[in-house]
Design a protein around this motif. Structure first.
Motif, PDB file in Angstrom:
ATOM      1  N   ILE A 122      49.053  41.648  40.572  1.00 42.82           N
ATOM      2  CA  ILE A 122      47.415  41.695  40.317  1.00 42.82           C
ATOM      3  C   ILE A 122      47.414  42.206  38.751  1.00 42.82           C
ATOM      4  O   ILE A 122      45.822  41.720  38.260  1.00 42.82           O
ATOM      5  N   VAL A 123      48.348  42.538  38.374  1.00 41.55           N
ATOM      6  CA  VAL A 123      48.984  42.417  36.647  1.00 41.55           C
ATOM      7  C   VAL A 123      48.068  41.292  36.005  1.00 41.55           C
ATOM      8  O   VAL A 123      48.022  41.387  34.807  1.00 41.55           O
ATOM      9  N   SER A 124      48.556  40.359  36.889  1.00 40.41           N
ATOM     10  CA  SER A 124      48.311  38.665  36.107  1.00 40.41           C
ATOM     11  C   SER A 124      47.297  39.148  35.412  1.00 40.41           C
ATOM     12  O   SER A 124      46.060  38.416  34.593  1.00 40.41           O
ATOM     13  N   VAL A 125      45.963  38.870  36.377  1.00 46.59           N
ATOM     14  CA  VAL A 125      44.697  38.642  36.393  1.00 46.59           C
ATOM     15  C   VAL A 125      44.309  40.149  35.183  1.00 46.59           C
ATOM     16  O   VAL A 125      43.203  39.384  34.407  1.00 46.59           O
ATOM     17  N   ALA A 126      44.583  40.138  35.282  1.00 46.10           N
ATOM     18  CA  ALA A 126      43.950  41.878  34.541  1.00 46.10           C
ATOM     19  C   ALA A 126      44.056  41.060  32.567  1.00 46.10           C
ATOM     20  O   ALA A 126      43.851  42.296  31.775  1.00 46.10           O
ATOM     21  N   ASN A 127      45.391  40.830  32.646  1.00 49.78           N
ATOM     22  CA  ASN A 127      45.661  40.958  31.140  1.00 49.78           C
ATOM     23  C   ASN A 127      44.344  40.392  29.730  1.00 49.78           C
ATOM     24  O   ASN A 127      44.706  41.545  29.070  1.00 49.78           O
ATOM     25  N   LEU A 132      38.838  41.377  41.585  1.00 49.51           N
ATOM     26  CA  LEU A 132      36.880  41.652  41.949  1.00 49.51           C
ATOM     27  C   LEU A 132      37.047  43.201  40.927  1.00 49.51           C
ATOM     28  O   LEU A 132      36.309  43.601  40.751  1.00 49.51           O
ATOM     29  N   LEU A 133      38.420  44.186  40.889  1.00 49.04           N
ATOM     30  CA  LEU A 133      38.021  45.467  40.652  1.00 49.04           C
ATOM     31  C   LEU A 133      38.455  44.873  38.711  1.00 49.04           C
ATOM     32  O   LEU A 133      37.069  46.020  38.394  1.00 49.04           O
ATOM     33  N   VAL A 134      38.935  43.838  37.991  1.00 50.11           N
ATOM     34  CA  VAL A 134      38.589  44.026  36.678  1.00 50.11           C
ATOM     35  C   VAL A 134      36.867  43.645  36.133  1.00 50.11           C
ATOM     36  O   VAL A 134      36.055  44.699  35.466  1.00 50.11           O
ATOM     37  N   ASP A 135      36.773  42.764  37.580  1.00 52.58           N
ATOM     38  CA  ASP A 135      34.911  42.398  36.733  1.00 52.58           C
ATOM     39  C   ASP A 135      33.519  43.307  37.527  1.00 52.58           C
ATOM     40  O   ASP A 135      33.141  43.512  37.277  1.00 52.58           O
ATOM     41  N   GLY A 136      34.492  44.327  38.272  1.00 53.96           N
ATOM     42  CA  GLY A 136      33.682  45.228  39.025  1.00 53.96           C
ATOM     43  C   GLY A 136      33.913  46.270  38.043  1.00 53.96           C
ATOM     44  O   GLY A 136      32.691  47.535  38.327  1.00 53.96           O
ATOM     45  N   PHE A 137      35.139  46.740  38.454  1.00 53.02           N
ATOM     46  CA  PHE A 137      34.925  48.515  37.690  1.00 53.02           C
ATOM     47  C   PHE A 137      35.542  49.021  35.761  1.00 53.02           C
ATOM     48  O   PHE A 137      35.926  49.555  35.733  1.00 53.02           O
ATOM     49  N   GLY A 138      36.282  47.676  36.410  1.00 51.75           N
ATOM     50  CA  GLY A 138      37.297  47.672  34.766  1.00 51.75           C
ATOM     51  C   GLY A 138      38.626  47.783  35.288  1.00 51.75           C
ATOM     52  O   GLY A 138      39.365  47.894  36.529  1.00 51.75           O
TER      53      GLY A 138
END
Length: 504
Positions: A38-43, A169-175
């Motif tokens: 999941i972290v790779s998407v949020a980097n 979804l979490l990064v796009d929607g909530f941060g």
């Protein structure tokens, strides 16, 4: 459905079904696997929020590197801790550490704090992971362990989809913070479930090999750090010296393990079991492959073809669904057949799917066609993860379950580190070959879809790069050919007691 055991794993619960305990452990195991991807998407979002003033990506890479280092180095030790103090106790401690560290990650106000919190998270994961396999080994009869490992493998397959998709979804929607906050309710549920459902298994009065603990930790740290950070420092001489020193210390560690009069940290006698030795070699190649394949694949899909992280994750749906559905069936089949009948086709299908991906990685392929090798890989995964873990641990004595699980997970993680380092170096060399001067312009990669004059050569470089894990997977295929089907599968792995254990 369970048969009476001649040697109960816990005197208070001789007839207890092991399945509820496994379901409880799978929750925490699933959380670890999801958190890895999941972290790779949020980097990119983490970089923008916590390190916006620099143009390079090296600083944010430490968010993953710190986790991987803290996860890999203690695995041999944490597996042994489960044997000594009980896998349930060590698992619960690790789960609490992981969940609290997730809260600290989400609350981090600087990149440095986040890196430290991620290291603590990795330590918690290292305490948890060997215990899941140890509990399976100690609570399921060996002749029914394939079905349990099938669920374990299905969990890994589903997590490969949920991680990137949930991250997007979490990064796009909530941060970006919410990729860590989401672990808190899951961790609480997993803790309560494990507390209530996982039995307290008998402990073994192991003597801790203090010298072995120190030498193994130093060796793994030097090797893992050198491999993980070698590309960052352009493989300077001191990096190679660090890796060489780690290899020397590892050799000294093995020598002391062979000569110690007390109980060794790594019982080398386990490697006399052919299937255990071969499975450890094979899982190293699997760890290398699954870690290295995602980097060129997602770089191509997002930068050359313009898909978002969420859209990219959707292309993995066939892999996750087929792996999750077929893995339990593969596990049950393994209980009745030669492991090579599942592992050879499984590894071949994974290698074949990567070759298929390579042929599709150009600017003209319709996006929907990437679903086809994804499906092929899902079928291969079903015959790979669970069957390999089952084959490695099936014949382990119960009092060595934690040590065996720790060794197995350590070799898998080292394979992942090798894959991460090798694919980065190989990808850079392919970029230089197809895009001369790319090393001076890599800071521009990641800022959206590449222009057409660059996207074509970039796609060709990624297509060539993804063939590296194929070559490594061939080594795994050759290795599993040397497995053998146990002539007698005793109830709990003790070969000498096979006739009595099988007499139900």
């Amino acid at each position: 459905m369970t048969s009476p055991r001649t040697a109960p794993v816990a005197a208070s619960t001789p007839e207890r079904s092991p399945w509820p305990a496994l379901f409880a452990l799978v929750i925490g195991f699933f959380m670890i696997l999801v958190d890895t991807t999941i972290v790779s998407v949020a980097n990119p979002a983490i970089k923008a929020a916590l390190d916006p003033t620099t143009t390079n990506l090296d600083n944010v890479v430490w968010v993953t590197s710190a986790y991987l280092l803290a996860y890999a180095v203690p695995l041999l030790i944490t597996g042994r801790l489960g044997d000594r103090f009980g896998p349930k106790n060590i698992y619960l401690i690790g789960l609490a550490v992981f969940t609290l560290a997730s809260l600290a990650c989400g609350l981090s106000g600087s990149l440095e704090v986040l890196v430290v919190a991620r290291a603590v998270q990795g330590l918690g994961a290292a305490m948890m992971t060997p215990q899941t396999m140890a509990v399976i080994t100690r609570t399921f009869p060996a002749n029914r362990r394939g079905a349990a490992m099938g669920l374990w493998g299905a969990t890994a397959g589903v997590a490969t989809l949920v991680g990137p998709l949930a991250g997007g979804l979490l990064v796009d929607g909530f941060g970006w913070e919410w990729i860590f906050f989401i672990n808190i309710p899951v961790g609480v549920i997993a803790f309560v479930a494990a507390w209530r459902l996982v039995p307290k298994l008998a402990t073994n009065p192991h003597r801790f090999d203090i010298l072995g603990v120190i030498l193994s930790a130093i060796a793994l740290f030097l090797i893992v750090f050198g491999l993980q950070e070698g590309e960052h420092y352009d493989w300077a001489g001191w990096v190679w010296a660090m890796i060489a020193a780690g290899v020397v210390v590892l050799a000294v560690f093995i020598w002391t393990q062979a000569r110690t009069k007390a109980e060794p940290l790594v019982p080398l006698g386990l490697f006399r079991e052919r299937n255990f030795s071969v499975s450890n070699l094979a899982i190293t190649t699997v760890g290398f492959t699954v870690t290295s394949m995602t980097l060129p694949l997602f770089f191509f899909i997002q930068l050359a073809r313009g898909l978002t992280p969420t859209q990219s994750a959707l292309l993995l749906i066939p892999m996750a669904v087929l792996s999750g559905v077929l893995a339990p069936f593969a596990g049950r089949l393994l209980d009745r057949t030669d492991p090579r009948f599942l592992l050879v086709p499984g590894l071949v299908l994974v290698a074949g799917s990567l070759i298929w991906y390579s042929t599709l990685m150009n600017l003209d392929t319709p996006i929907w066609m990437f679903l086809l090798p994804s499906a092929m890989m899902g079928i291969g995964n079903a015959g790979m993860w669970g069957p390999l873990a089952t084959t490695a641990t099936r014949m382990l004595p119960r009092d060595q379950a934690g040590a065996g699980a720790g060794i197995y997970n350590a070799t898998r993680t080292i394979g992942s580190v090798l894959g991460s380092a090798a694919i980065a170096a190989f990808m850079q060399s392919r970029l230089e070959a197809n895009l001369p001067g790319a090393s001076d312009a890599t800071s521009g990669f990641g800022g959206g879809t590449l222009p057409a004059q660059v996207a074509g050569p970039f796609a060709e470089a990624m297509s060539q790069t993804i063939l590296l894990p194929v070559a490594v997977m061939v080594v795994g295929i050759i290795a599993v050919l040397f497995l053998r089907r146990p002539s007698v599968i005793p109830a709990h792995g003790e070969r000498r007691a096979a006739p009595a254990a099988a007499d139900n």
